[in-house]
Design a protein around this motif. Sequence first.
Motif, PDB file in Angstrom:
ATOM      1  N   ASP A  26       0.848  -1.192   0.000  1.00 27.26           N
ATOM      2  CA  ASP A  26       0.000   0.000   0.000  1.00 27.26           C
ATOM      3  C   ASP A  26       0.886   1.246   0.000  1.00 27.26           C
ATOM      4  OD1 ASP A  26      -2.080   1.751   0.163  1.00 27.26           O
ATOM      5  OD2 ASP A  26      -2.589   1.291   2.247  1.00 27.26           O
ATOM      6  N   SER A  27       1.352   1.628  -1.165  1.00 25.81           N
ATOM      7  CA  SER A  27       2.324   2.713  -1.272  1.00 25.81           C
ATOM      8  C   SER A  27       1.735   4.071  -0.894  1.00 25.81           C
ATOM      9  CB  SER A  27       2.912   2.769  -2.676  1.00 25.81           C
ATOM     10  OG  SER A  27       1.903   3.016  -3.622  1.00 25.81           O
ATOM     11  N   GLU A  28       0.444   4.266  -1.090  1.00 24.22           N
ATOM     12  CA  GLU A  28      -0.171   5.550  -0.758  1.00 24.22           C
ATOM     13  C   GLU A  28      -0.142   5.804   0.747  1.00 24.22           C
ATOM     14  OE1 GLU A  28      -1.109   8.023  -2.768  1.00 24.22           O
ATOM     15  OE2 GLU A  28      -0.248   6.765  -4.325  1.00 24.22           O
ATOM     16  N   SER A  29      -0.393   4.789   1.546  1.00 22.23           N
ATOM     17  CA  SER A  29      -0.344   4.992   3.000  1.00 22.23           C
ATOM     18  C   SER A  29       1.100   5.123   3.484  1.00 22.23           C
ATOM     19  CB  SER A  29      -1.049   3.856   3.732  1.00 22.23           C
ATOM     20  OG  SER A  29      -0.365   2.641   3.548  1.00 22.23           O
ATOM     21  N   LYS A  31       3.490   6.636   1.816  1.00 25.75           N
ATOM     22  CA  LYS A  31       3.951   7.972   1.440  1.00 25.75           C
ATOM     23  C   LYS A  31       3.558   9.021   2.478  1.00 25.75           C
ATOM     24  CE  LYS A  31       4.205   7.233  -3.504  1.00 25.75           C
ATOM     25  NZ  LYS A  31       3.684   7.560  -4.823  1.00 25.75           N
ATOM     26  N   ARG A  32       2.575   8.708   3.291  1.00 19.77           N
ATOM     27  CA  ARG A  32       2.157   9.618   4.359  1.00 19.77           C
ATOM     28  C   ARG A  32       3.270   9.796   5.393  1.00 19.77           C
ATOM     29  NH1 ARG A  32      -2.794   8.608   8.619  1.00 19.77           N
ATOM     30  NH2 ARG A  32      -2.350  10.422   9.862  1.00 19.77           N
TER      31      ARG A  32
END
Length: 74
Positions: A26-29, A31-32
């Motif tokens: 889950d790269s989007e989480s 990147k947070r």
Amino acid sequence: MQTPTQQEKKQCHFCTSNREVINYKDSESLKRFMSSQGKIYPRKKSGLCAHHQRAIATAVKRARYLALVPYTNR
């Protein structure tokens, strides 16, 4: 008004949301918890507990190895 030294501590995102697993896919989480330059934020800035900070670091490193998250943004 509180001074910067009197601010409340940040609560761990994963402890408060009761998420069991930190998924490296889950790269989007992920990147947070990374800067725009691709560096992992330290605990003080990300607000994570020690357990979840280590898990995030491992997940980011795995995602970098699989090219899901860049090493740098140059």
